[in-house]
Design a protein around this motif. Structure first.
Motif, short mmCIF file in Angstrom:
data_model
loop_
_atom_site.label_atom_id
_atom_site.label_comp_id
_atom_site.label_asym_id
_atom_site.label_seq_id
_atom_site.Cartn_x
_atom_site.Cartn_y
_atom_site.Cartn_z
N ILE A 1 0.82 -1.21 0.00
CA ILE A 1 0.00 0.00 0.00
C ILE A 1 0.86 1.26 0.00
O ILE A 1 0.64 2.17 -0.79
N PHE A 2 1.86 1.27 0.88
CA PHE A 2 2.66 2.48 1.06
C PHE A 2 3.30 2.96 -0.25
O PHE A 2 3.22 4.12 -0.61
N VAL A 3 3.91 2.02 -0.97
CA VAL A 3 4.69 2.41 -2.17
C VAL A 3 3.82 3.09 -3.23
O VAL A 3 4.12 4.20 -3.66
N PRO A 4 2.71 2.47 -3.68
CA PRO A 4 1.92 3.19 -4.69
C PRO A 4 1.25 4.46 -4.18
O PRO A 4 1.08 5.41 -4.94
N VAL A 5 0.89 4.49 -2.90
CA VAL A 5 0.21 5.70 -2.39
C VAL A 5 1.16 6.90 -2.41
O VAL A 5 0.75 8.01 -2.75
N VAL A 6 2.43 6.67 -2.08
CA VAL A 6 3.38 7.79 -2.07
C VAL A 6 3.48 8.41 -3.47
O VAL A 6 3.61 9.62 -3.62
N GLY A 7 3.37 7.59 -4.50
CA GLY A 7 3.47 8.12 -5.86
C GLY A 7 2.14 8.42 -6.52
O GLY A 7 2.10 8.75 -7.70
N SER A 8 1.04 8.32 -5.78
CA SER A 8 -0.28 8.47 -6.41
C SER A 8 -0.50 9.89 -6.90
O SER A 8 -0.02 10.85 -6.31
N PHE A 9 -1.21 10.04 -8.01
CA PHE A 9 -1.49 11.38 -8.54
C PHE A 9 -2.94 11.54 -8.95
O PHE A 9 -3.50 12.62 -8.87
N MET A 10 -3.59 10.44 -9.36
CA MET A 10 -4.96 10.57 -9.86
C MET A 10 -5.92 10.94 -8.74
O MET A 10 -6.71 11.88 -8.87
N GLU A 11 -5.86 10.20 -7.63
CA GLU A 11 -6.79 10.44 -6.53
C GLU A 11 -6.63 11.85 -5.94
O GLU A 11 -7.63 12.55 -5.77
N PRO A 12 -5.36 12.28 -5.63
CA PRO A 12 -5.21 13.64 -5.11
C PRO A 12 -5.73 14.70 -6.07
O PRO A 12 -6.37 15.66 -5.67
N THR B 1 -5.98 21.46 -2.56
CA THR B 1 -5.01 20.88 -1.64
C THR B 1 -4.42 19.59 -2.21
O THR B 1 -3.70 18.90 -1.53
N GLY B 2 -4.75 19.30 -3.45
CA GLY B 2 -4.39 18.00 -4.03
C GLY B 2 -3.06 17.95 -4.74
O GLY B 2 -2.86 17.13 -5.61
N THR B 3 -2.12 18.87 -4.42
CA THR B 3 -0.82 18.83 -5.06
C THR B 3 0.12 17.96 -4.24
O THR B 3 0.37 18.25 -3.07
N PHE B 4 0.61 16.88 -4.83
CA PHE B 4 1.54 16.01 -4.14
C PHE B 4 2.72 15.72 -5.06
O PHE B 4 2.75 16.18 -6.21
N TYR B 5 3.65 14.93 -4.55
CA TYR B 5 4.85 14.63 -5.33
C TYR B 5 4.48 13.97 -6.66
O TYR B 5 5.02 14.29 -7.70
N GLY B 6 3.51 13.06 -6.62
CA GLY B 6 3.09 12.35 -7.83
C GLY B 6 2.49 13.30 -8.87
O GLY B 6 2.75 13.17 -10.06
N THR B 7 1.70 14.27 -8.43
CA THR B 7 1.08 15.19 -9.39
C THR B 7 2.13 16.07 -10.05
O THR B 7 2.00 16.44 -11.21
N VAL B 8 3.18 16.41 -9.29
CA VAL B 8 4.24 17.25 -9.86
C VAL B 8 5.01 16.48 -10.93
O VAL B 8 5.37 17.03 -11.98
N ILE B 9 5.24 15.18 -10.67
CA ILE B 9 5.90 14.36 -11.69
C ILE B 9 5.03 14.28 -12.94
O ILE B 9 5.50 14.45 -14.06
N GLU B 10 3.75 14.07 -12.74
CA GLU B 10 2.82 13.99 -13.88
C GLU B 10 2.88 15.28 -14.70
O GLU B 10 2.91 15.25 -15.92
N ASP B 11 2.90 16.44 -14.00
CA ASP B 11 2.98 17.72 -14.71
C ASP B 11 4.21 17.80 -15.61
O ASP B 11 4.15 18.31 -16.72
N GLN B 12 5.35 17.29 -15.11
CA GLN B 12 6.57 17.36 -15.91
C GLN B 12 6.42 16.54 -17.20
O GLN B 12 6.92 16.93 -18.24
#
Lengths: 353, 289
Positions: free
Chosen positions: B224-235, B242-253
């Protein structure tokens, strides 16, 4: 036993694929555009196919970057691609698109002179993009929340709308919107700090970010927002087609204008079909039907706009010289600028968490 | 989890090769090659695809350290991962216990089916249905106001709790399944022995059941931990502003600015951090077990 059958199957598939490809290149026009943006309207495609004998195959993109990637990685696949004028220069310098022989497009003569002669589309006296429609990124309001429509962009910062404001999740659009709110030229932003401060104070007002028309329309349908940035064509579609209480506001401070144009990719297998399709798209008959049935931005073809009823929004408001004075057309931006804008935008989104 | 076949003889390996080859061939083609390409991209100044000149650089990795933005987001994502994992344990473990030790026969099958049912629907559909439930005037708001005598206003949509709810819902079945497997393997006579020797229910849980089921708990937590840290769709969908996370920033790039090199570098930093966390956590958990 197994292997020969597999080989046979593979050969058959390969032969079939080749056959299809050969048949396809004869009279197919592959069009790359935003989804639900005119070129894929079934009634228009049907009429075009009947009139010219070409078959239209639509493909879609979700961002300008994706569009460029698609034509880079599929040379020869597409015959017509819709490119925002601000990206035309990049596509041309990467040799992704070819010059267009406008003498083959009877409707080209009716395109307004300022659009047809745009330095963004014409390079070295050759035309690389045929202006199709233009529109605004302005404000749209939920009519239920206002007695009379606001006139100023400052309405977005009004505490009365806290938590009921929406803007697009797009760094370039957000920064240019900030430039307008601080009275600057969107193509030559001198005071970036002012833009940042202005947007920082906007962030707590925001409910969420939108990325598609559908997001925006749903937020209004469930009455969750009062005001937000929106595209003029989309606001028109929301009102005409989806019957939502949405109306467009062009604030007195100005708005961002964009121009969409059709280009023919380098290596197109059906240039004639592409020319016919582009001519069809800029035809007044198609445009009037598009506006009436679905809702659309403003055509670059003056005759097409004149064919609309006098009081049509795209003729009355968008054609108003007073509006023309306020709007600023988007010019190309460099990759470095785009990355800087994204860094700023991400910082803003992190600070508000 | 030790690999029992590690000491197998050469001849054993040879006979196993035809069985292993398809899986490893697939892993090489589908995971190793694209991943190596991404490692390669992460050291480049520009993609060769765009036709511009490019060179090798460490700049993409340096970008992570030069701006506080990425570190802040990485910490936020790690916190999100921990919270979601914790909620999955709290919700999933008791359910797995009931499934493994209390329910029998038909009722177990039925409850089991309910647990894995979410797997049969598309992730995006699940997230969008949460959007209908959580928003103001949505299903939860309307239902609670219909039952409760006083008026409350529930608008969880576009908030941090909404992201947690969506992610926990998506990932809790993993916890239930892994814990169920280890709990079911515990011999009932061990529990009976503990009870008959005078241990209270709580003592049996603490001294027998939890230690024996720890491997399942750890496996579930890692899954659970590993995919959640990189999640972008749900946030992005549930989190709103408030939904900006590390995964969403990667997606933006990757999607918004076509800066694959930076996106790839950010992904590998995340991978490195996650591996370090798992490496540090492994001995601690093994000792506990």
């Amino acid at each position: 036993m197994r292997m020969p059958r597999l080989t046979a199957l593979l050969t058959a598939t390969a032969v079939l694929t080749t056959a299809f490809t050969l048949a396809a290149s004869a009279a197919e026009v592959h069009v790359l555009n935003w989804k639900g943006y005119g070129a894929d309207e079934p009634w228009a495609v049907q009429a075009f196919e009947k009139a010219t004998g070409n078959k239209v195959v639509n493909d879609f993109f979700n961002s300008e970057q994706e569009m460029l990637t698609k034509i880079r990685t599929n040379p020869g696949l597409y015959d017509v691609v819709m490119i925002n004028a601000a990206f035309n220069d990049q596509a041309m310098s990467e040799k992704l698109i070819q010059p267009i022989d406008t003498s083959k497009l009877p409707n080209y003569a009716d395109i307004s002179k300022d659009k047809a002669g745009s330095p963004m589309l014409d390079h070295d006296g050759k035309v690389y993009g045929v202006p199709w429609v233009w529109g605004l990124t302005a404000l749209a309001i939920n009519e239920k929340s206002f007695d009379k429509p606001p006139t100023s962009i400052a309405e977005m910062w009004d505490p009365a709308h806290k938590g009921r404001v929406i803007i697009r999740d797009d760094a370039v659009e957000a920064v240019q919107f900030g430039a307008i709110a601080t009275g600057q030229n969107i193509n030559d932003i001198k005071d970036m700090d002012a833009v940042k401060t202005k947007l920082t104070s906007l962030m707590p007002q925001i409910k969420t970010f939108w990325s598609s028309e559908n997001d925006w329309n749903q937020m209004v349908a469930s009455n969750q927002i009062d005001i937000g940035t929106y595209w003029s064509g989309s606001a028109d579609r929301a009102k005409t087609h989806f019957k939502l209480p949405v109306s467009l506001v062009i604030p007195k401070e100005g708005a961002v204008a964009w121009l969409d144009a059709f280009s023919i990719p380098a290596g197109s297998k059906n240039v004639e079909g592409a020319q016919a399709f582009i001519n069809w798209m800029i035809d007044p008959k198609f445009y009037v039907e598009w506006v009436t049935k679905v809702g659309a931005p403003v055509s670059a073809n003056t005759k097409a706009v004149e064919a609309l009823p006098e009081d049509a929004f795209n003729r009355k408001v968008m054609g108003d010289p007073e509006v023309a004075k306020r709007i600023q057309f988007q010019a190309p931006i460099t990759d470095a600028q785009r990355e800087a804008y994204l860094a700023l935008w991400q910082q803003l989104k992190v600070d508000v968490k | 989890m030790a690999v029992p076949g590690a000491t197998a003889s050469r001849s054993g390996l040879r006979s196993a090769l035809p069985l292993l080859a398809p899986a490893y061939l697939w892993l090489t083609v589908a995971i190793f090659l694209p991943l190596s390409a991404m490692v390669f991209f992460s050291f480049m100044t520009d993609l060769p695809l765009s036709g511009k000149p490019w060179a090798f650089t460490l700049g993409n990795y340096a970008a992570f350290f030069s701006q506080s933005l990425y570190l802040t987001l990485l910490l936020a994502s790690l916190r999100l991962g921990l919270e979601v994992t914790l909620w999955c344990v709290v919700i999933g473990y008791p359910a797995a216990y009931v499934l493994a030790k209390v329910l029998k026969g038909r009722s177990r099958e039925a409850i089991f089916l309910l647990v894995i049912l979410p797997f049969w629907s598309n992730g995006l559909v699940r997230i969008f249905s949460w959007a209908m439930v959580l928003r103001e005037g949505g299903i939860l708001d309307t239902a609670l106001n219909a039952v409760l005598p006083f008026k409350i206003n529930i608008d969880l949509m576009y908030s941090y709790p909404a992201v947690i709810i969506g992610l926990v819902h998506s990932y809790v079945p993993y916890m239930v399944l892994t814990c169920y497997l280890t709990l079911q393997a515990i011999d009932d006579s061990l529990i009976e022995a503990g009870r008959s020797l005078g241990a209270s229910r709580l003592q049996v849980l603490k001294r027998v059941i939890i230690p024996l089921s720890l491997p399942g708990l750890v496996a579930g937590a890692a899954l659970i931990f590993v995919p959640v840290v990189g999640s972008f769709m749900e946030p992005r969908i549930l989190g709103g502003r408030t939904g900006t996370f590390y995964g969403t920033v990667i997606e933006d790039q990757f999607v918004a600015v076509f800066n694959w090199p930076l996106g790839a570098a950010l992904s590998f930093i995340l991978l490195a951090v996650v591996l370090v966390i798992l490496a540090v956590a492994a001995p601690v958990l093994r000792r506990a077990a």
